[in-house]
Design an enzyme around this catalytic site. Structure first.
Site, mmCIF file in Angstrom:
data_model
loop_
_atom_site.group_PDB
_atom_site.id
_atom_site.type_symbol
_atom_site.label_atom_id
_atom_site.label_comp_id
_atom_site.label_asym_id
_atom_site.label_seq_id
_atom_site.Cartn_x
_atom_site.Cartn_y
_atom_site.Cartn_z
ATOM 1 N N CYS A 260 0.853 -1.584 0.085
ATOM 2 C CA CYS A 260 0.066 -0.010 -0.064
ATOM 3 C C CYS A 260 1.374 1.354 -0.034
ATOM 4 O O CYS A 260 0.374 1.685 -0.691
ATOM 5 C CB CYS A 260 -1.085 0.283 1.195
ATOM 6 N N HIS B 177 -3.284 6.409 3.099
ATOM 7 C CA HIS B 177 -1.650 7.118 3.694
ATOM 8 C C HIS B 177 -1.079 8.147 3.046
ATOM 9 O O HIS B 177 -1.422 8.166 1.729
ATOM 10 C CB HIS B 177 -0.746 5.909 3.311
#
Lengths: 346, 346, 346, 346
Positions: free
Chosen positions: D150, D242
């Site tokens: 990710c 993120h």
């Protein structure tokens, strides 16, 4: 003259608080720590993942972790503090008491047993008399003493202050910190930007333990206080410090000043860890206190903090707060241990 | 056939929610936005710092912000939604009503005035009849309608369900999200790792507005419900969604199943923004619901969510939740506007 | 023998930290506090909304708040600590220096002025020599000394340790606490479940101040260090403690052990508020440290904490942390004041 | 014409995202879910603790959970999505590929294997050609395709845009959400009012996977891109999304406008889950974007968001963001599956 003490379940979150509170204690010397079999044999420094915000004491780091059994504990240890999981505690505590150890336990098992003292030194020290009953019935040389659940101990001192007005019923909602569930008890995904209106078994503990703590002991038997207590328990995104909203009704109808005076009048006692006074009371000029982060460390985390006293149609409402892992757990057991020593039970 | 509407105080947090809810609305067309004098004359896109998580509609971004006065608002606008600060609202709303505009207001001023309808369409639509009284007394061509405070509207639908059992008294503790205080209302230093057991004026609003919403209107006068309501209000570190613990007592003593059934049975209504049903009820298999982050967007943020129904010595306790800036503010005003349109008041 | 000191802008967040740090200070006696004109004339206890987690000292609560002007400050005060907003500071600090006061200022104005010492006592105490230059140029009897920005001071001591290897370039990303923006600087709606990759002016401060702090002073002129410094600054949901990721390149290529040794070797100094050592360094056995909540209070909040030293293709990367309102603001000014006193400038 | 698909490890956090993304998918029909042996045999509704914020689809709730083995999976299933723990995946994925299944896997094992395609459809679709090599070498009828970690996928599309300027080196710091560690991966005690500058193995993944994704495939062999990449990874108290600070250097020295244009020019593709465009770029008028809570759901969580492009002494710095459990996990595998179907590999 100091008492040699041990900690059962010393590697957990509450166990670490015990170690922090016993460092430089004037009356107790930490001589032994126990944990699960995987940890036994290791040095405490290696066995425990230290997470308290003060450094681990060197002499404790070097202690060898022992198994949690009568055989493994030195004979010259007189007092054991227990922060074992309640299931484990239910298995090992009786054996330790039979072997002659006095156990001051934070574990939830047996708190409501008829012959087990559930005590807050400033509130019901006379309940220690139950130890005689306990020893007669169980044939123990030692003794088992419990302190209440963290959410109970936050509220009961304020209820004790109200009891002079004839306490009849209590509705309480709690806003509890995540540390109450242990280091890994609440995941971040569960609680960030959220609140959880359920903590398993918590409401029942508050409702039953409160009535035992406020109950009367006639030297032979303990009768529960007859007030109705109903609780709603919530977990919120705070680290330490349980905040509680209390709605209380009494036969006499005290005004807020009388309620504040009664709370502020409760003495803190003169044990090594006693707060002074027992309850810090905020007045009407500070309606937004107590707050967890601002007030949880009052009296080194041992003081109860109350405020926001207002009247309702049939009684009063107010807020109270205490540090859940100090006053609500390890500190409560240590204070009970200090009472046991002061009254010559050890 | 659509109604042309305007938003008073359109640049604030609630104002932005109004714009979000009115985008693609089947019955309302946004024709005018007002704000403070500094913003007047600018395009809405320049005047507002857009913070809602959906993009600002292009046609709204191009609207020229007007002053908040009768002269500045086009005559072909029939309905005005108000999210003005209550002080400002108290000054300008009457003039707008006198000038013939119907104002559906979220502002807290005048909610308890004897001739101002305080309505939740699913609960007390008949209170709109107060508009006749209001027009007679004040000589207005327009009308002023209010929706309750966000913490009140979260609880009142569940109390309405209990009223069939003879509602007598209510103790409620709230765990309220920071958005309820507006974008800058709660600083991060104030609330991270903390909770604040005081929200100015909030408890009084819950205690008085609830009794008006549940009161009865005989065509001429409105009488308050005679239940006692006492509230303790807390701010916690959640973004949206007010969670509330309710302790309720009734003359009949319903068991939890009867309470859940009564709550689940309330119809959602058939207005464009109506939820279906009004209340989503969690059963005993989900004791930890509702939770703010998991449940605030049910029914597009317009549904009330309840759960945790348990009995107490004298009644029941349960938890309820609603999205405070949708169902508790802008959405409540829009739903009232839809009711006004459906019943021909516009 | 103690120095009488004053605090300019004493009611704000940094001002309150000054008061906390000066309580029981061995060399400084707090004799005067100033604030905005609205506060002037009130007792400090009434003028300030006290938010520090230790109680307000009684004698400070009774001090009468003065205006921030030369006339208002007693002549027997020798040293002034300034936490004024930079705009206000730029207006009043020169006048105070002209009037003969020595001002140790945390305000950001004039930090890069050629004749103003920007000092960290453990790193560039010799830069105080600029006071002579300053007095010559400005004809002041007093003096103006600055400490760096909180995000700069967190990193510069670690860069100073690397300079023996020939520091060439630095890339740094910051994870900064909300207290850095002042009590009301970051709203809860802005930061809960979020992060903001922009802090106005912060990156420029880190990039320029670092080069001045590491620069050399030849007795007449100060030359900036020629390393390239590029910063990316972020606000995250922590209360106190700035955490920073540093990527550094040097001519010599030290391995992690050499880097850790160099950092750990920097002395803390022997001023009253000096940490010992300057930098606490975590080794490879603690790869997840430093952490804001666990490490910000090391050395009473005055110590720099570093860890996670790893190599990259062209250099090293590591993490550093400091308490932004203690070491990064009030504590930095107090330490500069202690250096001024120790070196006879007062 | 739809493809019948299955999910390996369907009860976990990523598994639940798979189910959410496959609901009403135009090309894929969910026919089978697998989990650990304890769950096998139960209905999915009973086996999984559903935590996604949309209700569990009824037909999925009724699916019987199967064991994760070739025998247990129906033959008419052509594509398997894997969110197994990497250890388990390393054991079972090869056997499934040998049995003829095409596996689009989010698990971290084998991502860097020379004959395993690691693909982002918009960036390196040609790497799918490695399937031929893989089948030759391993004698599989099926195939194993991986998507990156990710934190890698958040940055690589922006680096691909810079590659036209001759990408030479990258320093990146990440501010990663707790959901990246799974539902129970980060405790609340660990992260509230804190940040953790270490995520095991994460930096190595970013440094190696980036060079493989940007590498070139000549039909027989894949060569890694020769840029230097160094990462510092941090966990912060955000739920999803993120955020990353990138410092990048190129041979050509593009100005911020050129960089923004290059990023904005990358096409999103025309697969069912493709975003349009691939990267949403914020300009200098929005220096504080992207932000996790405000921007993670752009393009239904499949879009990369960039902003804050500024120059440094030797290159540029900017910020990028993506939803870590949608674009960074389940959505990445689904998009790879859509590419496999579109290019006839299934």
């Amino acid at each position: 003259m100091t008492t040699r003490v041990g900690i059962l379940g010393a590697t957990g979150a509450v166990g670490q608080r015990f170690i922090q509170l016993l460092e430089n204690h004037e009356g107790f010397e930490l001589a032994c720590v126990t944990a699960s079999d995987e940890s036994a044999g290791k040095s405490y420094g290696d066995a425990a993942k230290w997470r308290v915000d003060t450094p681990i004491p060197d002499d404790v780091a070097d202690l060898i972790v022992r198994e949690t059994s009568p055989e493994a504990i030195p004979d010259d240890v007189d007092l054991l503090f227990s922060s074992l999981p309640s299931g484990v505690a239910a298995e090992v505590e009786p054996g330790l008491c039979e072997a002659g150890y006095v156990v001051s336990s934070n574990s939830s098992n047996d708190r409501m047993a008829a012959d087990v003292p559930l005590t807050i030194p400033e509130i019901n020290p006379d309940h220690l008399g139950l130890i005689e009953v306990q020893r007669d019935e169980r044939g123990w040389d030692g003794a088992l003493i419990k302190n209440p659940n963290c959410s109970t101990i936050t509220m009961v001192p304020t209820l004790a202050a109200l009891d002079e007005f004839g306490l009849e019923r209590v509705h309480v909602s709690t806003l509890q910190a995540v540390s109450g569930a242990g280091y890994s008890g609440v995941t971040s995904m569960e609680i960030i930007d959220n609140a959880v209106p359920h903590i398993g078994g918590e409401e029942e503990k508050m409702e039953s333990e409160s009535r035992k703590l406020l109950g009367s002991f006639d030297g032979a038997e303990l009768s529960l206080h007859d007030a109705d207590v109903a609780a709603s328990c919530n977990r919120i995104p705070t680290l330490d410090g349980h905040l509680e909203n209390v709605f209380a009704e009494t036969t006499a109808d005290p005004d807020p000043d009388e309620v504040r005076d009664a709370m502020a009048a409760l003495p803190g006692g003169d044990l090594p860890s006693s707060p002074d006074p027992l309850i810090h009371v905020f007045g009407p000029e500070d309606p937004d206190r107590p707050q967890p982060r601002m007030d949880r460390m009052r009296g080194d985390g041992m003081q109860i903090v109350a405020g926001g006293v207002r009247t309702t149609a049939e009684g009063v409402k107010y807020n109270c707060l205490a540090h859940n892992t100090v006053r609500g757990a390890a500190g409560a057991s240590v204070l009970n241990g200090e009472l046991l020593a002061a009254e010559g039970w050890i």
